[in-house]
Design a protein around this motif. Structure first.
Motif, PDB file in Angstrom:
ATOM      1  N   ILE A 126     -52.704  13.032  44.978  1.00 12.27           N
ATOM      2  CA  ILE A 126     -51.339  13.299  45.422  1.00 12.27           C
ATOM      3  C   ILE A 126     -50.558  11.993  45.532  1.00 12.27           C
ATOM      4  N   ARG A 127     -51.172  10.969  46.102  1.00  7.01           N
ATOM      5  CA  ARG A 127     -50.494   9.676  46.225  1.00  7.01           C
ATOM      6  C   ARG A 127     -50.149   9.100  44.860  1.00  7.01           C
ATOM      7  N   SER A 128     -51.006   9.334  43.880  1.00  6.99           N
ATOM      8  CA  SER A 128     -50.746   8.800  42.542  1.00  6.99           C
ATOM      9  C   SER A 128     -49.503   9.417  41.918  1.00  6.99           C
ATOM     10  N   ALA A 129     -49.123  10.614  42.391  1.00  2.20           N
ATOM     11  CA  ALA A 129     -47.948  11.303  41.847  1.00  2.20           C
ATOM     12  C   ALA A 129     -46.734  11.188  42.759  1.00  2.20           C
ATOM     13  N   SER A 130     -46.875  10.543  43.905  1.00  2.00           N
ATOM     14  CA  SER A 130     -45.867  10.626  44.957  1.00  2.00           C
ATOM     15  C   SER A 130     -44.504  10.048  44.571  1.00  2.00           C
ATOM     16  N   LEU A 131     -44.445   9.107  43.629  1.00  2.00           N
ATOM     17  CA  LEU A 131     -43.162   8.534  43.237  1.00  2.00           C
ATOM     18  C   LEU A 131     -42.317   9.511  42.426  1.00  2.00           C
ATOM     19  N   LEU A 132     -42.943  10.551  41.887  1.00  2.00           N
ATOM     20  CA  LEU A 132     -42.240  11.485  41.005  1.00  2.00           C
ATOM     21  C   LEU A 132     -41.951  12.832  41.659  1.00  2.00           C
ATOM     22  N   ILE A 133     -42.475  13.054  42.854  1.00  2.00           N
ATOM     23  CA  ILE A 133     -42.410  14.385  43.451  1.00  2.00           C
ATOM     24  C   ILE A 133     -41.761  14.354  44.829  1.00  2.00           C
ATOM     25  N   SER A 134     -41.321  15.520  45.285  1.00  2.00           N
ATOM     26  CA  SER A 134     -40.807  15.661  46.654  1.00  2.00           C
ATOM     27  C   SER A 134     -41.617  16.670  47.451  1.00  2.00           C
ATOM     28  N   GLY A 135     -42.659  17.228  46.817  1.00  2.00           N
ATOM     29  CA  GLY A 135     -43.476  18.216  47.514  1.00  2.00           C
ATOM     30  C   GLY A 135     -44.795  18.444  46.813  1.00  2.00           C
ATOM     31  N   VAL A 136     -45.673  19.159  47.522  1.00  2.00           N
ATOM     32  CA  VAL A 136     -46.989  19.525  47.007  1.00  2.00           C
ATOM     33  C   VAL A 136     -47.152  21.029  47.184  1.00  2.00           C
ATOM     34  N   VAL A 137     -47.628  21.713  46.147  1.00  2.00           N
ATOM     35  CA  VAL A 137     -47.919  23.144  46.220  1.00  2.00           C
ATOM     36  C   VAL A 137     -49.430  23.339  46.169  1.00  2.00           C
ATOM     37  N   PHE A 138     -49.946  24.114  47.107  1.00  2.00           N
ATOM     38  CA  PHE A 138     -51.362  24.488  47.112  1.00  2.00           C
ATOM     39  C   PHE A 138     -51.479  25.896  46.553  1.00  2.00           C
ATOM     40  N   SER A 139     -52.369  26.054  45.567  1.00  2.00           N
ATOM     41  CA  SER A 139     -52.492  27.320  44.862  1.00  2.00           C
ATOM     42  C   SER A 139     -53.959  27.585  44.592  1.00  2.00           C
ATOM     43  N   GLY A 140     -54.259  28.515  43.686  1.00  2.00           N
ATOM     44  CA  GLY A 140     -55.646  28.846  43.426  1.00  2.00           C
ATOM     45  C   GLY A 140     -55.807  29.758  42.224  1.00  2.00           C
ATOM     46  N   GLY A 141     -56.958  30.513  42.291  1.00  2.00           N
ATOM     47  CA  GLY A 141     -57.763  30.777  43.442  1.00  2.00           C
ATOM     48  C   GLY A 141     -56.929  31.206  44.647  1.00  2.00           C
ATOM     49  N   GLU A 142     -57.526  31.029  45.780  1.00  2.00           N
ATOM     50  CA  GLU A 142     -56.860  31.332  47.045  1.00  2.00           C
ATOM     51  C   GLU A 142     -57.137  30.211  48.030  1.00  2.00           C
ATOM     52  N   ALA A 143     -56.099  29.407  48.289  1.00  2.00           N
ATOM     53  CA  ALA A 143     -56.264  28.222  49.137  1.00  2.00           C
ATOM     54  C   ALA A 143     -56.657  28.565  50.568  1.00  2.00           C
ATOM     55  N   THR A 144     -56.196  29.720  51.065  1.00  2.00           N
ATOM     56  CA  THR A 144     -56.472  30.046  52.469  1.00  2.00           C
ATOM     57  C   THR A 144     -57.919  30.457  52.701  1.00  2.00           C
ATOM     58  N   MET A 145     -58.718  30.563  51.626  1.00  2.00           N
ATOM     59  CA  MET A 145     -60.163  30.759  51.798  1.00  2.00           C
ATOM     60  C   MET A 145     -60.834  29.520  52.369  1.00  2.00           C
ATOM     61  N   GLN A 146     -60.172  28.380  52.268  1.00  2.00           N
ATOM     62  CA  GLN A 146     -60.708  27.109  52.751  1.00  2.00           C
ATOM     63  C   GLN A 146     -59.759  26.536  53.810  1.00  2.00           C
ATOM     64  N   PRO A 147     -59.682  27.174  54.967  1.00  2.00           N
ATOM     65  CA  PRO A 147     -58.648  26.812  55.937  1.00  2.00           C
ATOM     66  C   PRO A 147     -58.744  25.382  56.453  1.00  2.00           C
ATOM     67  N   ASP A 148     -59.947  24.875  56.650  1.00  2.00           N
ATOM     68  CA  ASP A 148     -60.066  23.516  57.188  1.00  2.00           C
ATOM     69  C   ASP A 148     -59.538  22.486  56.198  1.00  2.00           C
ATOM     70  N   ALA A 149     -59.939  22.610  54.942  1.00  2.00           N
ATOM     71  CA  ALA A 149     -59.456  21.672  53.923  1.00  2.00           C
ATOM     72  C   ALA A 149     -57.957  21.814  53.723  1.00  2.00           C
ATOM     73  N   LEU A 150     -57.476  23.043  53.702  1.00  2.00           N
ATOM     74  CA  LEU A 150     -56.044  23.277  53.508  1.00  2.00           C
ATOM     75  C   LEU A 150     -55.239  22.689  54.657  1.00  2.00           C
ATOM     76  N   ARG A 151     -55.687  22.910  55.884  1.00  2.00           N
ATOM     77  CA  ARG A 151     -54.977  22.380  57.052  1.00  2.00           C
ATOM     78  C   ARG A 151     -54.941  20.851  57.013  1.00  2.00           C
ATOM     79  N   TYR A 152     -56.081  20.230  56.694  1.00  2.00           N
ATOM     80  CA  TYR A 152     -56.147  18.770  56.645  1.00  2.00           C
ATOM     81  C   TYR A 152     -55.212  18.218  55.575  1.00  2.00           C
ATOM     82  N   LEU A 153     -55.270  18.781  54.382  1.00  2.00           N
ATOM     83  CA  LEU A 153     -54.427  18.301  53.306  1.00  2.00           C
ATOM     84  C   LEU A 153     -52.945  18.499  53.614  1.00  2.00           C
ATOM     85  N   ALA A 154     -52.592  19.665  54.147  1.00  2.00           N
ATOM     86  CA  ALA A 154     -51.194  19.925  54.485  1.00  2.00           C
ATOM     87  C   ALA A 154     -50.691  18.924  55.523  1.00  2.00           C
TER      88      ALA A 154
END
Length: 242
Positions: free
Chosen positions: A55-83
């Motif tokens: 994400i940091r490698s792309a940060s100069l070109l973006i204003s946001g991050v989208v989490f998708s899948g699959g289903e991201a909410t199946m991994q709540p701890d990782a999703l919460r940390y990343l968000a």
């Protein structure tokens, strides 16, 4: 996290923003038309901090991050940390979800970690079932819809949209879902694509929309996304007046 992929720059996953997209592997729902069937299962574990490095490698070109899948909410701890880490970078956080884990959505919204939720509801609630099990997931999806609508109204969820992916014969099923979608929630009628099945054209989707008696966004590969208000008006959805 159980990692599935990374797109460093996308202009189609969040209307009006350039974002990167992180794909989570694994999904409890087996939609026959899934665009990413190869990541519905399997394991490819990756340290969440390594994902943040992407994400940091792309940060100069973006204003946001989208989490998708699959289903991201199946991994709540990782999703919460990343968000949380993404918010600390000063970037907006979006989530594409099927809504089968409403308690995860509730937690993320309560922590102010989500700026956009795109809820992909199957046109027939009963299609939300776990493969190999009898338990329907429709009630969980309805809870997610009600939760996100309430949080949109109280201001704790800035952006919320409901997405219906449609194929020939979907119009009656759409009618069973749309009454539960509040008028002030953006409703997207999306062109479904699957080998061997004719994709609905823009004109087909407008006919479905005309039966709903409400503005919708119509999304097709050929024309992008159009804000459609029945026979009264139809314009590019990139800029919405009023």
């Amino acid at each position: 996290m159980n990692f599935a992929g990374f797109v460093p720059l996308s202009t189609v996953d969040w209307r009006g923003r350039s974002v990167c997209v992180i794909f989570f592997r694994g999904c409890p729902v087996r939609c026959w038309y899934c665009q990413n069937p190869g990541i519905q299962s399997g394991t490819d574990m990756m340290a969440s901090d390594d994902v943040l490095g992407m994400i940091r490698s792309a940060s100069l070109l973006i204003s946001g991050v989208v989490f998708s899948g699959g289903e991201a909410t199946m991994q709540p701890d990782a999703l919460r940390y990343l968000a949380d880490q993404v918010k600390q970078m000063g970037l907006a956080v979006g989530l594409h979800t099927n809504g089968v884990f409403p308690e995860v959505l509730d937690d993320l919204i309560s922590r102010r970690l989500i700026d956009l939720i795109a809820l992909d509801i199957k046109p027939d609630w009963n299609l939300n079932t776990v493969k190999g099990k009898e338990r329907a997931l429709g009630p969980e999806v309805k809870r997610s819809l009600a939760l996100c609508t309430t949080r949109l109204h109280d201001g704790s969820l800035p952006l919320f949209e409901v997405v219906l992916t449609l194929f020939p014969g979907s119009s009656e099923q759409v009618a069973s879902v749309v009454p539960d979608v509040a008028q002030d929630v953006d409703l997207v009628l999306q062109q479904g694509e699957y080998t061997g099945i004719r994709s609905l054209l823009f004109e087909d989707l407008t006919r479905i929309a005309d039966e709903l008696h409400r503005p919708v966004r119509i999304r097709t590969r050929e024309q992008g996304e159009i804000w459609y208000e029945g026979n009264r008006n139809c314009r590019n959805a990139g800029i919405r007046e009023g």
